[in-house]
Design an enzyme around this catalytic site. Structure first.
Site, PDB file in Angstrom:
ATOM      1  N   GLY A   1       7.348  41.742 -25.041  1.00 15.83           N
ATOM      2  CA  GLY A   1       6.599  42.966 -25.317  1.00 15.83           C
ATOM      3  C   GLY A   1       5.575  42.839 -26.423  1.00 15.83           C
ATOM      4  O   GLY A   1       5.053  43.841 -26.904  1.00 15.83           O
TER       5      GLY A   1
ATOM      6  N   SER B   1       6.104  38.472 -22.268  1.00 15.09           N
ATOM      7  CA  SER B   1       4.647  38.648 -22.141  1.00 15.09           C
ATOM      8  C   SER B   1       4.046  37.789 -21.032  1.00 15.09           C
ATOM      9  O   SER B   1       2.914  37.295 -21.163  1.00 15.09           O
ATOM     10  CB  SER B   1       3.949  38.390 -23.478  1.00 15.09           C
TER      11      SER B   1
ATOM     12  N   HIS C   1      20.453  40.499 -22.046  1.00 17.51           N
ATOM     13  CA  HIS C   1      19.063  40.689 -22.485  1.00 17.51           C
ATOM     14  C   HIS C   1      19.040  40.916 -24.005  1.00 17.51           C
ATOM     15  O   HIS C   1      19.931  41.565 -24.550  1.00 17.51           O
ATOM     16  CB  HIS C   1      18.435  41.885 -21.760  1.00 17.51           C
TER      17      HIS C   1
ATOM     18  N   LYS D   1      13.232  47.841 -17.381  1.00 14.69           N
ATOM     19  CA  LYS D   1      13.793  48.447 -18.601  1.00 14.69           C
ATOM     20  C   LYS D   1      13.932  49.965 -18.399  1.00 14.69           C
ATOM     21  O   LYS D   1      14.176  50.386 -17.271  1.00 14.69           O
ATOM     22  CB  LYS D   1      12.941  48.078 -19.822  1.00 14.69           C
TER      23      LYS D   1
ATOM     24  N   ASN E   1      11.957  43.319 -14.544  1.00 20.20           N
ATOM     25  CA  ASN E   1      12.891  44.118 -15.347  1.00 20.20           C
ATOM     26  C   ASN E   1      12.126  45.342 -15.832  1.00 20.20           C
ATOM     27  O   ASN E   1      11.327  45.253 -16.753  1.00 20.20           O
ATOM     28  CB  ASN E   1      13.404  43.280 -16.524  1.00 20.20           C
TER      29      ASN E   1
ATOM     30  N   GLU F   1      14.103  33.758 -22.658  1.00 19.72           N
ATOM     31  CA  GLU F   1      13.202  34.795 -23.140  1.00 19.72           C
ATOM     32  C   GLU F   1      13.158  34.758 -24.665  1.00 19.72           C
ATOM     33  O   GLU F   1      14.020  35.369 -25.326  1.00 19.72           O
ATOM     34  CB  GLU F   1      13.700  36.180 -22.705  1.00 19.72           C
TER      35      GLU F   1
ATOM     36  N   GLU G   1      17.429  42.857 -25.819  1.00 21.93           N
ATOM     37  CA  GLU G   1      17.437  44.260 -26.249  1.00 21.93           C
ATOM     38  C   GLU G   1      18.872  44.799 -26.289  1.00 21.93           C
ATOM     39  O   GLU G   1      19.221  45.590 -27.152  1.00 21.93           O
ATOM     40  CB  GLU G   1      16.545  45.105 -25.321  1.00 21.93           C
TER      41      GLU G   1
HETATM   42  P1  13P Z   1       7.669  41.701 -21.328  1.00 19.75           P
HETATM   43  O1  13P Z   1       7.222  41.003 -20.053  1.00 19.75           O
HETATM   44  O2  13P Z   1       7.282  43.143 -21.368  1.00 19.75           O
HETATM   45  O3  13P Z   1       7.310  40.919 -22.535  1.00 19.75           O
HETATM   46  O4  13P Z   1       9.281  41.725 -21.266  1.00 19.75           O
HETATM   47  C1  13P Z   1       9.959  40.575 -20.921  1.00 19.75           C
HETATM   48  C2  13P Z   1      11.372  40.922 -20.725  1.00 19.75           C
HETATM   49  O5  13P Z   1      12.055  41.303 -21.656  1.00 19.75           O
HETATM   50  C3  13P Z   1      11.927  40.799 -19.377  1.00 19.75           C
HETATM   51  O6  13P Z   1      13.310  40.914 -19.362  1.00 19.75           O
END
Ligand code: 13P
Length: 252
Positions: free
Chosen positions: A175, A215, A97, A11, A9, A169, A99
């Protein structure tokens, strides 16, 4: 047999030329070396999807979107529908997601509509669920994930549910550099599988791919993926670096 999947992903990252470079590098590195039993999915921003599917014509990965609207067409300025993506050979869409839940207030009901829309057009949802840190600390993490699944996914028929991929997640791991421990991931993946078994049946639960995200990197992927109920990863930051991403893919 359920699938093993590593999905990237991206983003909101990369310019067009950087995207082209990264996709090409991943395609080149995977060529002839991708583990046969692992499906690789790239989820770049919308405007790079066509680039990814063009390069992907002979490449050993599939392409997914990071979001879709719940309608097929109409006056929804700035939105993209599953109906538009299917002609670009986009096979997957990330839905729910954290976010998007957090910054765009996406509700369980809205997400259920997006799942329906994906399935109407033969796109497989990668449905994200997971708790925040306060929810974990309050020992509410199972309840939170249960509600997320019940309110956005469990209206599906067993046949429809067979198309769904789940990504657990935990928001506190996204992150932050603090991944769930393999034991924490396994506990939640086993719990999610049990919820599916209770709602549908054990066979469907056994066939559902459940990815871990948060992460995940080349250092911790092997141990996370070795857990009985962890079928791969949804990778954020580490999917933006070809060597890292390839190394994660080869961690099974
Ligand atoms: P990170 O791997 O940057 O922590 O993000 C995970 C994520 O949100 C994947 O959708």
């Amino acid at each position: 047999m359920r699938k093993k999947i590593v999905a990237g992903n991206w983003k909101m990252n990369k310019t067009f030329s950087e995207a082209e470079e990264l996709i090409t590098e991943i395609a080149d590195q995977l060529d002839g070396t991708k583990p046969e039993n692992v499906e690789v999915i790239l989820c770049p921003p919308y405007i790079y999807l066509e680039l990814a599917t063009d390069i992907a014509e002979d490449a050993p990965y599939s392409v997914g979107a990071q979001n879709i609207n719940d309608h097929d067409m109409g006056a929804y300025t700035g939105e993209i529908s599953a109906q538009m993506l299917i002609e670009l050979n986009v096979a997957y869409a990330i839905i729910g997601h954290s976010e998007r839940r957090k910054y765009y207030n996406e509700s369980h009901e809205f997400l259920a509509g997006k799942v329906d829309s994906a399935l109407r057009h033969g796109i497989r949802p990668i449905f994200c669920c997971g708790e925040t840190l306060p929810e974990r600390e309050a020992e509410k993490y199972k309840e939170i994930v249960k509600t997320q699944l019940y309110d956005s996914l469990f209206h599906l028929t067993p046949e429809q549910f067979g198309w769904v991929i789940i990504a657990y997640e935990p928001v506190w791991a996204i992150g932050t550099g603090v991944n769930a421990t393999p034991a924490q991931a396994q506990e939640m993946h086993a719990y999610i599988r049990k919820l599916i078994a209770d709602k549908y049946d054990p066979q469907i639960a056994g066939e559902t791919t459940i990815l871990y995200g948060g992460s995940c990197n080349s250092k911790n992927a092997r141990e996370l993926f070795a857990q009985a109920d962890v079928d791969g990863g949804l990778i954020g930051g580490a999917s933006l670096i070809a060597d890292e991403f390839i190394s994660i893919i080869k961690s099974f």
